[in-house]
Scaffold this motif. Structure first.
Motif, short mmCIF file in Angstrom:
data_model
loop_
_atom_site.label_atom_id
_atom_site.label_comp_id
_atom_site.label_asym_id
_atom_site.label_seq_id
_atom_site.Cartn_x
_atom_site.Cartn_y
_atom_site.Cartn_z
N LYS A 1 0.83 -1.20 0.00
CA LYS A 1 0.00 0.00 0.00
C LYS A 1 0.87 1.25 0.00
O LYS A 1 0.56 2.24 -0.67
CB LYS A 1 -0.92 0.00 1.22
CG LYS A 1 -1.99 -1.08 1.20
CD LYS A 1 -2.81 -1.05 2.48
CE LYS A 1 -3.85 -2.17 2.49
NZ LYS A 1 -4.61 -2.20 3.76
N LYS A 2 1.98 1.22 0.76
CA LYS A 2 2.85 2.38 0.84
C LYS A 2 3.52 2.65 -0.51
O LYS A 2 3.69 3.81 -0.91
CB LYS A 2 3.91 2.15 1.92
CG LYS A 2 4.71 3.40 2.25
CD LYS A 2 5.61 3.18 3.44
CE LYS A 2 6.92 2.61 3.00
NZ LYS A 2 7.95 2.61 4.05
N THR A 3 3.90 1.58 -1.20
CA THR A 3 4.53 1.74 -2.51
C THR A 3 3.57 2.41 -3.49
O THR A 3 3.97 3.31 -4.26
CB THR A 3 4.96 0.37 -3.07
OG1 THR A 3 5.87 -0.24 -2.14
CG2 THR A 3 5.64 0.53 -4.41
N GLU A 4 2.32 1.99 -3.47
CA GLU A 4 1.32 2.61 -4.34
C GLU A 4 1.11 4.08 -3.98
O GLU A 4 0.99 4.94 -4.85
CB GLU A 4 -0.01 1.86 -4.23
CG GLU A 4 0.02 0.45 -4.80
CD GLU A 4 0.33 0.44 -6.29
OE1 GLU A 4 -0.19 1.33 -7.00
OE2 GLU A 4 1.09 -0.43 -6.74
N ALA A 5 1.08 4.36 -2.68
CA ALA A 5 0.88 5.74 -2.22
C ALA A 5 2.05 6.63 -2.63
O ALA A 5 1.87 7.80 -2.99
CB ALA A 5 0.70 5.78 -0.71
N GLU A 6 3.28 6.08 -2.59
CA GLU A 6 4.46 6.86 -2.96
C GLU A 6 4.45 7.23 -4.44
O GLU A 6 4.95 8.28 -4.83
CB GLU A 6 5.73 6.06 -2.61
CG GLU A 6 6.02 6.05 -1.12
CD GLU A 6 7.21 5.17 -0.77
OE1 GLU A 6 7.68 4.43 -1.66
OE2 GLU A 6 7.65 5.23 0.39
N PRO B 1 3.72 18.82 -4.81
CA PRO B 1 4.79 19.67 -5.34
C PRO B 1 6.05 19.61 -4.46
O PRO B 1 5.97 19.75 -3.23
CB PRO B 1 4.18 21.07 -5.31
CG PRO B 1 2.70 20.85 -5.25
CD PRO B 1 2.51 19.58 -4.49
N LEU B 2 7.20 19.42 -5.09
CA LEU B 2 8.45 19.28 -4.35
C LEU B 2 8.84 20.56 -3.62
O LEU B 2 9.46 20.50 -2.56
CB LEU B 2 9.57 18.86 -5.32
CG LEU B 2 10.91 18.47 -4.69
CD1 LEU B 2 10.72 17.28 -3.75
CD2 LEU B 2 11.93 18.14 -5.78
N GLU B 3 8.44 21.71 -4.17
CA GLU B 3 8.83 22.97 -3.52
C GLU B 3 8.22 23.12 -2.12
O GLU B 3 8.73 23.86 -1.28
CB GLU B 3 8.45 24.19 -4.38
CG GLU B 3 6.98 24.29 -4.73
CD GLU B 3 6.66 23.65 -6.08
OE1 GLU B 3 5.64 24.04 -6.67
OE2 GLU B 3 7.44 22.80 -6.52
N ARG B 4 7.12 22.39 -1.88
CA ARG B 4 6.52 22.45 -0.54
C ARG B 4 7.44 21.85 0.51
O ARG B 4 7.37 22.22 1.69
CB ARG B 4 5.18 21.70 -0.53
CG ARG B 4 4.06 22.43 -1.25
CD ARG B 4 2.77 21.66 -1.14
NE ARG B 4 1.67 22.35 -1.83
CZ ARG B 4 0.45 21.85 -1.97
NH1 ARG B 4 0.17 20.65 -1.47
NH2 ARG B 4 -0.48 22.53 -2.60
N PRO C 1 11.20 12.49 -0.14
CA PRO C 1 11.95 11.63 -1.08
C PRO C 1 12.62 10.44 -0.40
O PRO C 1 13.06 10.54 0.75
CB PRO C 1 13.00 12.58 -1.65
CG PRO C 1 12.41 13.94 -1.48
CD PRO C 1 11.62 13.89 -0.21
N LYS C 2 12.72 9.35 -1.12
CA LYS C 2 13.29 8.12 -0.58
C LYS C 2 14.76 8.31 -0.18
O LYS C 2 15.22 7.75 0.82
CB LYS C 2 13.17 7.00 -1.62
CG LYS C 2 13.43 5.63 -1.05
CD LYS C 2 13.08 4.54 -2.04
CE LYS C 2 13.27 3.16 -1.43
NZ LYS C 2 12.89 2.08 -2.37
N PHE C 3 15.51 9.12 -0.96
CA PHE C 3 16.92 9.30 -0.63
C PHE C 3 17.08 10.01 0.71
O PHE C 3 18.02 9.73 1.47
CB PHE C 3 17.65 10.06 -1.76
CG PHE C 3 17.51 11.55 -1.69
CD1 PHE C 3 18.42 12.32 -0.98
CD2 PHE C 3 16.45 12.20 -2.33
CE1 PHE C 3 18.30 13.70 -0.92
CE2 PHE C 3 16.32 13.57 -2.26
CZ PHE C 3 17.24 14.33 -1.56
N LEU C 4 16.15 10.92 1.03
CA LEU C 4 16.19 11.60 2.33
C LEU C 4 15.92 10.62 3.46
O LEU C 4 16.51 10.71 4.54
CB LEU C 4 15.15 12.73 2.37
CG LEU C 4 15.61 14.12 1.95
CD1 LEU C 4 14.48 15.12 2.14
CD2 LEU C 4 16.84 14.56 2.71
#
Length: 351
Positions: free
Chosen positions: A173-178, A186-189, A234-237
């Motif tokens: 479920k988390k993968t689908e949500a991501e 928006p990434l700027e948020r 983001p996943k890298f974070l």
């Protein structure tokens, strides 16, 4: 300059550990194995270093992670945790008493030292408070360090084993949500919420609120998200956060701690055994009362640090918001209630 070189070495070792943990698919492996690698580097070679100021940055980032989950639906669900959290705090007191009785029965430690050493609170808080009560604060600090290390080593594996099917479903479920997150948020948020969270954390730290860095960040980020300004994490974070947390936790295993293990071996085993048994038992009780899934209840009932348990929850696929909320109440309850309770017990026993 030397410290910076050691810091780079420490983070390199932690990153390698995180990579190994991820590849081996160890439960919460990125954080757990990075912690182990840094612990070996620190205790075995004395070549590890971690800037203390980065602890606050880690906690702010962890608060932003938790806040990203706090939408309107999550807020509506929080009413379910009121009664379970009260039960959790009471059970933690029982855990404290049982572990203390075991310690004084099988070791030469006095009751005051035993109670602070086994209290499910923060390392710094319990060590400082124990000195005011006449306990051996050095012993308290060492046992508390070993308690935290044991939690991160054993509990992810236990929780994963007991809740494998449910956690696998949660991860799907988390993968689908991501996938939707990258499209709709928006990434700027993320930059905006980082500024808001940092300011809120600094205010809470200035007010000397216990755990102010992560609590300020979590509340500010959660309010921002709940008002319709959802943002991606983001996943890298997430990986950076887990590796950094593993490195910081691994630094707690020093040569001094290793030297004291023969003296404090029995008390440490008592505390570790009680934590594992009670975390499972309390988790089952909380699940029965609340109807919340078992993995979430077990993580909420494990007395680790707020940021660390939130990260474990995120990695395993449990309900991070509920766990962070219950862990926050637990943390404040231990700091505010346990010392007066310990004082009353000491007076009753004439100690």
């Amino acid at each position: 300059m030397e410290n910076f070189g050691l810091f780079l070495l420490t983070m390199t070792v932690a990153s390698i550990g995180g990579y190994v943990g991820k590849k081996l698919r160890i439960p919460a492996g990125v954080m757990v194995v990075s912690m182990l690698f840094v612990a070996i580097l620190n205790a075995g070679f004395g070549r590890a270093y971690f800037y203390d100021v980065l602890k606050n940055a880690i906690q702010i980032l962890a608060g932003i992670l938790v806040g990203s989950k706090l939408d309107k639906k999550a807020i509506a669900e929080l009413k379910k945790i009121i009664v379970p959290t009260l039960v959790l705090v009471f059970c933690m007191l029982v855990l404290n008493i049982c572990a203390s009785l075991l310690i004084i029965t099988f070791s030469p430690l006095d009751l005051t030292t035993a109670m602070f050493a086994s209290a499910p609170g923060g390392l710094t808080d319990m060590t400082i408070m124990s000195a005011d009560f006449g306990a051996n604060s050095a012993y308290v600090a060492i046992i508390q360090v070993c308690r935290q290390l044991a939690i991160f080593l054993f509990m992810p594996m236990i929780i994963k084993t007991m809740n494998k099917k449910q956690l696998e479903e949660n991860q799907l479920k988390k993968t689908e949500a991501e996938k939707l997150d990258t499209e709709e948020k928006p990434l700027e948020r993320l930059a905006i919420v980082a500024v808001i969270a940092t300011v809120s954390s600094l205010v809470c730290m200035w007010l000397d609120i216990n755990g102010g860095a992560i609590i300020g960040s979590m509340v500010a980020s959660g309010v921002y998200c709940a008002t319709g300004h959802s943002y991606p994490f983001p996943k890298f974070l997430r990986n950076v956060l887990q590796v950094s947390t593993g490195a910081f936790t691994g630094m707690k295993l020093t040569r001094e701690v290793i030297k004291m293990l023969p003296v404090l071996g029995v008390p440490i085993l008592c505390v570790m055994s009680c934590i594992v048994i009670f975390a499972v038992g309390i988790g089952l009780i909380v699940q029965k009362i609340s109807g919340i899934d078992r993995a979430t209840c077990m993580l909420a009932s494990t007395p680790g640090g707020l940021s660390e348990m939130s990260l474990l929850s995120e990695d395993l696929g449990a309900d991070t918001v509920k766990i962070a909320s219950m862990q926050t109440v637990r943390m404040f309850s231990v700091v505010l209630l346990f010392p007066p309770i310990i004082s009353v017990i000491m007076q009753i026993l004439g100690l």
